[in-house]
Scaffold this motif. Sequence first.
Motif, PDB file in Angstrom:
ATOM      1  N   ILE A 257      -6.694  -8.368  -9.164  1.00  0.00           N
ATOM      2  CA  ILE A 257      -6.078  -7.580  -8.086  1.00  0.00           C
ATOM      3  C   ILE A 257      -4.590  -7.322  -8.336  1.00  0.00           C
ATOM      4  CG2 ILE A 257      -5.399  -9.514  -6.569  1.00  0.00           C
ATOM      5  CD1 ILE A 257      -7.155  -6.333  -5.433  1.00  0.00           C
ATOM      6  N   THR A 258      -4.011  -8.016  -9.318  1.00  0.00           N
ATOM      7  CA  THR A 258      -2.557  -7.941  -9.512  1.00  0.00           C
ATOM      8  C   THR A 258      -2.082  -6.504  -9.746  1.00  0.00           C
ATOM      9  OG1 THR A 258      -2.678 -10.123 -10.501  1.00  0.00           O
ATOM     10  CG2 THR A 258      -0.653  -8.910 -10.842  1.00  0.00           C
ATOM     11  N   ASP A 259      -2.739  -5.782 -10.663  1.00  0.00           N
ATOM     12  CA  ASP A 259      -2.269  -4.424 -10.965  1.00  0.00           C
ATOM     13  C   ASP A 259      -2.445  -3.500  -9.758  1.00  0.00           C
ATOM     14  OD1 ASP A 259      -5.026  -4.648 -11.268  1.00  0.00           O
ATOM     15  OD2 ASP A 259      -5.139  -2.980 -12.669  1.00  0.00           O
ATOM     16  N   PHE A 260      -3.477  -3.741  -8.963  1.00  0.00           N
ATOM     17  CA  PHE A 260      -3.697  -2.943  -7.750  1.00  0.00           C
ATOM     18  C   PHE A 260      -2.528  -3.137  -6.789  1.00  0.00           C
ATOM     19  CE2 PHE A 260      -5.332  -2.461  -3.433  1.00  0.00           C
ATOM     20  CZ  PHE A 260      -6.045  -1.281  -3.504  1.00  0.00           C
ATOM     21  N   LEU A 261      -2.105  -4.376  -6.611  1.00  0.00           N
ATOM     22  CA  LEU A 261      -1.003  -4.670  -5.690  1.00  0.00           C
ATOM     23  C   LEU A 261       0.318  -4.135  -6.217  1.00  0.00           C
ATOM     24  CD1 LEU A 261      -1.969  -8.340  -4.742  1.00  0.00           C
ATOM     25  CD2 LEU A 261      -2.243  -6.301  -3.337  1.00  0.00           C
ATOM     26  N   GLU A 262       0.470  -4.170  -7.543  1.00  0.00           N
ATOM     27  CA  GLU A 262       1.705  -3.650  -8.134  1.00  0.00           C
ATOM     28  C   GLU A 262       1.819  -2.142  -7.945  1.00  0.00           C
ATOM     29  OE1 GLU A 262       2.715  -6.645 -11.838  1.00  0.00           O
ATOM     30  OE2 GLU A 262       1.100  -5.203 -12.093  1.00  0.00           O
ATOM     31  N   ALA A 263       0.675  -1.462  -8.035  1.00  0.00           N
ATOM     32  CA  ALA A 263       0.707   0.004  -8.041  1.00  0.00           C
ATOM     33  C   ALA A 263       0.607   0.630  -6.655  1.00  0.00           C
ATOM     34  CB  ALA A 263      -0.434   0.534  -8.909  1.00  0.00           C
ATOM     35  N   ASN A 264       0.145  -0.134  -5.659  1.00  0.00           N
ATOM     36  CA  ASN A 264      -0.165   0.492  -4.369  1.00  0.00           C
ATOM     37  C   ASN A 264       0.518  -0.181  -3.180  1.00  0.00           C
ATOM     38  OD1 ASN A 264      -2.106   2.302  -5.598  1.00  0.00           O
ATOM     39  ND2 ASN A 264      -3.447   0.532  -5.783  1.00  0.00           N
ATOM     40  N   PRO A 265       1.827  -0.049  -3.054  1.00  0.00           N
ATOM     41  CA  PRO A 265       2.460  -0.598  -1.848  1.00  0.00           C
ATOM     42  C   PRO A 265       2.005   0.185  -0.612  1.00  0.00           C
ATOM     43  CG  PRO A 265       4.047   0.677  -3.124  1.00  0.00           C
ATOM     44  CD  PRO A 265       2.798   0.616  -3.938  1.00  0.00           C
ATOM     45  N   ILE A 266       1.846  -0.517   0.484  1.00  0.00           N
ATOM     46  CA  ILE A 266       1.331   0.106   1.706  1.00  0.00           C
ATOM     47  C   ILE A 266       2.498   0.599   2.569  1.00  0.00           C
ATOM     48  CG2 ILE A 266       0.100  -0.370   3.875  1.00  0.00           C
ATOM     49  CD1 ILE A 266      -1.743  -0.270   1.430  1.00  0.00           C
ATOM     50  N   THR A 267       2.412   1.845   2.988  1.00  0.00           N
ATOM     51  CA  THR A 267       3.430   2.369   3.914  1.00  0.00           C
ATOM     52  C   THR A 267       2.801   3.010   5.148  1.00  0.00           C
ATOM     53  OG1 THR A 267       3.481   4.402   2.617  1.00  0.00           O
ATOM     54  CG2 THR A 267       5.194   2.792   2.150  1.00  0.00           C
ATOM     55  N   ASN A 268       1.471   3.133   5.148  1.00  0.00           N
ATOM     56  CA  ASN A 268       0.781   3.771   6.284  1.00  0.00           C
ATOM     57  C   ASN A 268      -0.473   2.989   6.633  1.00  0.00           C
ATOM     58  OD1 ASN A 268       2.210   6.296   6.874  1.00  0.00           O
ATOM     59  ND2 ASN A 268       1.763   6.755   4.739  1.00  0.00           N
ATOM     60  N   ILE A 269      -0.982   3.250   7.821  1.00  0.00           N
ATOM     61  CA  ILE A 269      -2.290   2.692   8.164  1.00  0.00           C
ATOM     62  C   ILE A 269      -3.274   3.839   8.350  1.00  0.00           C
ATOM     63  CG2 ILE A 269      -1.459   0.559   9.206  1.00  0.00           C
ATOM     64  CD1 ILE A 269      -1.985   1.923  11.929  1.00  0.00           C
ATOM     65  N   ALA A 270      -4.543   3.583   8.024  1.00  0.00           N
ATOM     66  CA  ALA A 270      -5.555   4.632   8.137  1.00  0.00           C
ATOM     67  C   ALA A 270      -6.531   4.244   9.248  1.00  0.00           C
ATOM     68  CB  ALA A 270      -6.269   4.809   6.806  1.00  0.00           C
ATOM     69  N   LYS A 271      -6.035   4.264  10.461  1.00  0.00           N
ATOM     70  CA  LYS A 271      -6.849   3.867  11.617  1.00  0.00           C
ATOM     71  C   LYS A 271      -8.042   4.809  11.792  1.00  0.00           C
ATOM     72  CE  LYS A 271      -7.193   1.546  15.653  1.00  0.00           C
ATOM     73  NZ  LYS A 271      -7.562   0.139  15.689  1.00  0.00           N
ATOM     74  N   GLU A 272      -7.838   6.089  11.485  1.00  0.00           N
ATOM     75  CA  GLU A 272      -8.935   7.046  11.687  1.00  0.00           C
ATOM     76  C   GLU A 272     -10.039   6.834  10.658  1.00  0.00           C
ATOM     77  OE1 GLU A 272      -6.006   7.694  10.498  1.00  0.00           O
ATOM     78  OE2 GLU A 272      -6.265   8.815   8.654  1.00  0.00           O
ATOM     79  N   LEU A 273      -9.701   6.242   9.521  1.00  0.00           N
ATOM     80  CA  LEU A 273     -10.717   6.018   8.480  1.00  0.00           C
ATOM     81  C   LEU A 273     -11.423   4.676   8.657  1.00  0.00           C
ATOM     82  CD1 LEU A 273      -8.968   7.371   5.252  1.00  0.00           C
ATOM     83  CD2 LEU A 273     -10.736   8.461   6.629  1.00  0.00           C
TER      84      LEU A 273
END
Lengths: 276, 439
Positions: B159-175
């Motif tokens: 999961i390390t590379d996933f966390l490095e590449a994808n910082p979260i700035t939004n939430i997808a409540k509708e999804l």
Amino acid sequence: MVNGPPTPPPTTDVEIQDATKEAEAESNAATASTPAPAPAAEPDAEPAPPQQPAPVEVQAATHIDAYQQAFTMSLASQIQAKQWDSLIRHAEYADLVGYDLPTRIFVIAPLILAYLIKDQVPAAKFALNRISTKLSRSPLAQSLLKLTAAVSDRNYREIYSRLSQVPLNGDVNGQVSAQFAEGMSTLVAAFGETFQMRTFILLSTAYSEISLSLAQSYLGMSQELLLKAAEEYGWKFDANNQILSPSAAALKGPSPEPATLGSFDFISNSVAQLEL
Amino acid sequence: MAPEASIDNIFHHITTSNSPGALNHTIRSTLPKEGRDLILASPLASGQDPLSVLDPHTNSLGYLYILSARLHIQNAMPSWSAIDEFCNVCNIEQLRFAPERVILLVKSIVKLANASDPRLAIPTLRTLATRYPKDPSHLTTIHTQLLIICAQTQSFSLITDFLEANPITNIAKELTPDLHYTDNLIYHYLAGVSLAAVNKWALAEDYFEVCITAPAAAQTISGIQLEALKKLKLVQLISSGNASPLPKYTNGNLLKMFRNTAYHAFVEAYPSKPDVLKRIMDKEKNHFTTEKNMGLLNMALLRAPRWQVKKLTQTYVTLSFGDIGRQVGITSEEEVRDLLLSMIEAGDIHGTLSTTTVTFSDPPVHFSKEQIDKVLRAAQHEAMRLQDLEWEMGRSKEFLQKASKNQQSEWGSQGMSMDEDLFPLMADRGGWSQDIEIA
């Protein structure tokens, strides 16, 4: 909905031992109720993860189980090509189903050595933690455990002796074992060379003067080989006092490459951003 | 002719419909809520398996309904490779029409994996977490499930590379309508734990900080935030030798709660009072063990001499190994030498060793072209992300309403300068008036 934080991973020796025991109990329960492990995915040139292991088949005609199949179908060729990142990716995915089979060492051992080659010691430790107590008692797993601990502590004096004691076979008889021993031999040699080179570069930059015997213990080399390498990289040797004077000059990389269209594109993009 | 509420009828709609929205409505209105999954999981009247006939890419929505139904009621269970293939090749746009079925699929995948080995779910959940949101910056409940399994199974390297590449700035409540406030906290807390486990200290700090500073209604504090704060402080001690101050917008009550813990006393004594540190460790051993922080505390304690040595570089240029040993409480000169070499390797100090002394130096100031390019690219990437965020926030209904309210109240005294202050970037893009009309 989860209402509280899940338990963080164990990090101390005691926690790790407890977790290993629990994992072993769970693994035994799972093995009793589930079929044999899945075959590994085909090698993939793309950086995307390999495919999920498919359900489980054991090739009855050849008596090769999924872990051995993973080794012969993808890991062996990656070892030969020295593609360590690809090897790590495929071995991690081949190990997704953690069945307590002795042949699991065919996947775990290359994975750990590849992690050590890439100097990703924590990842190697966690891969070792995953295996059951039974499998961890095998001579190969034990030697990898000791080697990983020595690398983690940068215990230079121990690393080379423990590396030389790594058994090359997986304690499993069968037609894959010869190929596995060959692969392990390549991995062990590659780790030794990479670690020696990494240490040599470190000594070149960190030391202005070092005694010959100390340098030998850091590099695990005979006096003759060390002096030859030192001469090649421009180190000076005071034979009277047995002192080496390392130099980092020979380690500097190649001169910068000439400008390319890519560089121009990058610069123009940077300027365009400033204009906004 | 088959009855309306039958798998054959639904199969017909799936294979003939051109509109995923209409198909979603048809399935939901045709099949009764009670028994819907039972019908969806049944074979066709001809005895054929509908999943063997449907194309997972072209008929993604219908495939999702049938697949999730089968996994949910555990009837005619598909293989892992079939599930994985669907998640990889499906038309993700179609799946977004039925978020509740995606949630059901994810829950069923986790349940199925837990029955054999939870690690099996990791690649599939990772694929969904990557593909399902409209862009990688959106958090869904899939992210939280993925991190929980990775932490439980210690599969941090997956999961390390996933966390490095994808910082979260939004939430997808509708999804993922089941997304809860705690999902955000758990995701960032576990991301910090995962990255700390593989010694990615700086990024671990970032994730812990997001968890700690997450705003909450009525200034309430979650226990997860307090746990994250404890780990953040320990990670900071390990990586830099001191605890950095938290952002100003951190909840003050959280800091007060932390000051009442033994961790605060440990941080205060670090690194120069090893006796105090050991006393705290001994006294609170059970407490620290229960909270599963002994590993981090032990590592911090082990690295305390390193930061004492670093302090010496501010005063001395050259020191003998013996002098350093006396200052930091290490008797063996060999150990001091190995510690210095380790610090030079890690970049904690800069200097050169001789046979008995070390000479400290300033950090080298020369960088390669590749290093500079990398830093510039990262800076540009961050700047673009900030611009996009500002642009998106400026278009949000809540923001526009507030801005409009402020503007009306200050119209007389401040004239038209308000929008220039609020939208410095958007004013240059020329799309402002159009967006106002849309909003």
